[in-house]
Motif scaffolding. Structure first.
Motif, PDB file in Angstrom:
ATOM      1  N   ALA A  26      18.581  29.351  28.117  1.00 46.72           N
ATOM      2  CA  ALA A  26      19.940  29.556  28.638  1.00 46.72           C
ATOM      3  C   ALA A  26      20.329  31.031  28.731  1.00 46.72           C
ATOM      4  O   ALA A  26      20.889  31.468  29.738  1.00 46.72           O
ATOM      5  CB  ALA A  26      20.941  28.790  27.788  1.00 46.72           C
ATOM      6  N   MET A  27      20.056  31.798  27.694  1.00 46.85           N
ATOM      7  CA  MET A  27      20.483  33.209  27.700  1.00 46.85           C
ATOM      8  C   MET A  27      19.753  33.995  28.773  1.00 46.85           C
ATOM      9  O   MET A  27      20.351  34.840  29.445  1.00 46.85           O
ATOM     10  CB  MET A  27      20.253  33.822  26.324  1.00 46.85           C
ATOM     11  N   ALA A  28      18.458  33.714  28.939  1.00 48.26           N
ATOM     12  CA  ALA A  28      17.691  34.413  29.982  1.00 48.26           C
ATOM     13  C   ALA A  28      18.228  34.066  31.371  1.00 48.26           C
ATOM     14  O   ALA A  28      18.196  34.904  32.273  1.00 48.26           O
ATOM     15  CB  ALA A  28      16.220  34.058  29.875  1.00 48.26           C
ATOM     16  N   LEU A  29      18.733  32.864  31.541  1.00 48.00           N
ATOM     17  CA  LEU A  29      19.314  32.470  32.825  1.00 48.00           C
ATOM     18  C   LEU A  29      20.701  33.079  33.028  1.00 48.00           C
ATOM     19  O   LEU A  29      21.109  33.337  34.160  1.00 48.00           O
ATOM     20  CB  LEU A  29      19.394  30.942  32.920  1.00 48.00           C
ATOM     21  N   ALA A  30      21.419  33.305  31.936  1.00 49.33           N
ATOM     22  CA  ALA A  30      22.769  33.866  32.043  1.00 49.33           C
ATOM     23  C   ALA A  30      22.771  35.385  32.201  1.00 49.33           C
ATOM     24  O   ALA A  30      23.619  35.932  32.909  1.00 49.33           O
ATOM     25  CB  ALA A  30      23.585  33.481  30.813  1.00 49.33           C
ATOM     26  N   SER A 151      19.151  23.068  36.563  1.00 50.67           N
ATOM     27  CA  SER A 151      20.604  22.892  36.611  1.00 50.67           C
ATOM     28  C   SER A 151      21.383  24.199  36.695  1.00 50.67           C
ATOM     29  O   SER A 151      22.558  24.199  37.059  1.00 50.67           O
ATOM     30  CB  SER A 151      21.081  22.099  35.391  1.00 50.67           C
ATOM     31  N   ALA A 152      20.752  25.320  36.358  1.00 51.70           N
ATOM     32  CA  ALA A 152      21.470  26.602  36.298  1.00 51.70           C
ATOM     33  C   ALA A 152      22.235  26.928  37.581  1.00 51.70           C
ATOM     34  O   ALA A 152      23.423  27.267  37.501  1.00 51.70           O
ATOM     35  CB  ALA A 152      20.515  27.732  35.922  1.00 51.70           C
ATOM     36  N   PRO A 162      29.608  30.996  32.162  1.00 50.94           N
ATOM     37  CA  PRO A 162      29.937  30.246  30.941  1.00 50.94           C
ATOM     38  C   PRO A 162      29.510  28.779  30.994  1.00 50.94           C
ATOM     39  O   PRO A 162      29.231  28.176  29.950  1.00 50.94           O
ATOM     40  CB  PRO A 162      31.462  30.378  30.831  1.00 50.94           C
ATOM     41  N   ALA A 163      29.429  28.222  32.181  1.00 54.25           N
ATOM     42  CA  ALA A 163      29.030  26.812  32.309  1.00 54.25           C
ATOM     43  C   ALA A 163      27.613  26.575  31.789  1.00 54.25           C
ATOM     44  O   ALA A 163      27.291  25.451  31.378  1.00 54.25           O
ATOM     45  CB  ALA A 163      29.138  26.361  33.767  1.00 54.25           C
ATOM     46  N   LEU A 164      26.781  27.620  31.779  1.00 53.60           N
ATOM     47  CA  LEU A 164      25.427  27.489  31.238  1.00 53.60           C
ATOM     48  C   LEU A 164      25.449  27.177  29.740  1.00 53.60           C
ATOM     49  O   LEU A 164      24.452  26.713  29.181  1.00 53.60           O
ATOM     50  CB  LEU A 164      24.619  28.762  31.493  1.00 53.60           C
ATOM     51  N   PHE A 165      26.576  27.440  29.088  1.00 50.85           N
ATOM     52  CA  PHE A 165      26.716  27.178  27.658  1.00 50.85           C
ATOM     53  C   PHE A 165      27.708  26.048  27.370  1.00 50.85           C
ATOM     54  O   PHE A 165      27.565  25.343  26.371  1.00 50.85           O
ATOM     55  CB  PHE A 165      27.117  28.464  26.931  1.00 50.85           C
ATOM     56  N   VAL A 166      28.693  25.887  28.223  1.00 41.44           N
ATOM     57  CA  VAL A 166      29.673  24.809  28.020  1.00 41.44           C
ATOM     58  C   VAL A 166      28.988  23.450  28.154  1.00 41.44           C
ATOM     59  O   VAL A 166      29.188  22.559  27.316  1.00 41.44           O
ATOM     60  CB  VAL A 166      30.857  24.935  29.003  1.00 41.44           C
TER      61      VAL A 166
END
Length: 190
Positions: A26-30, A151-152, A162-166
């Motif tokens: 997730a972090m690498a995608l954000a 999904s990213a 933020p949706a990548l974490f929500v």
């Protein structure tokens, strides 16, 4: 534990592994999406990328073994709730320090849950299918990584970075609640 409840437990444990696979990516995608809104360049995120793994290692070593004394269920449910809170917290971060702290806390939750999920999957599996079931359950890590990548773009289109974490934070909360109901007591040996 009934057969249906045992299968539901295994499926939910697999969901925890899916969360792990998702969170690792997730972090690498954000990060590439944070330069414009927050002024943070991807090349500044070295320690942030490592924070989840640092937390995961510390949680596995320090919290995970408590499952032998306190029971697997409380550690897994607590871990999933911690993952939910910390992952949702990541969506509020605005600095490298904030991202680092939230990612490390996410890792601690994963570290509390994953060793106990592995042990629980072995305990829930029939003896003659134990290895196969453990492999299938832990394959959730690859599935989670795939889900993160696929999904990213849609998540970012819906709610920005933020949706990548929500999304996984809410999923972790649902998994914790479901596990709380399904794992009402420690499983009987298969």
């Amino acid at each position: 534990m009934t057969g249906a409840r045992r299968i539901a437990g295994l499926m939910l444990v697999a969901c925890v592994f899916i969360l792990d696979g998702y969170d690792i990516n997730a972090m690498a995608l954000a990060a590439p999406r944070l330069e414009e809104p927050l002024g943070l360049r991807p090349d500044q995120f070295g320690w942030v990328f490592s924070a989840l793994l640092i937390g995961l290692g510390a949680g596995s070593a320090l919290i995970g073994p408590l499952g032998d004394r306190l029971g697997r269920r409380p550690l897994i449910v607590f871990g999933c709730l911690a993952i939910a809170c910390a992952t949702l917290g990541t969506a509020t971060a605005t600095s490298l320090h904030g991202f680092f702290v939230w990612r490390m806390l996410t890792g601690l939750g994963l570290g509390a849950a994953l060793p106990n999920c592995s042990a629980l999957s072995a305990e829930l599996a029939p003896e003659n299918k134990r290895a196969t079931i453990m492999v299938l359950v832990s394959a959730g890590i690859s599935g989670g990584a795939l889900i993160a990548g696929v999904s990213a773009p849609n998540l970012v289109a819906l709610g920005g970075w933020p949706a990548l974490f929500v999304a996984p934070g809410l999923f972790a909360a649902l998994v914790a609640i479901a596990l709380g109901f399904v794992l009402t007591k420690e499983p009987d040996k298969a």
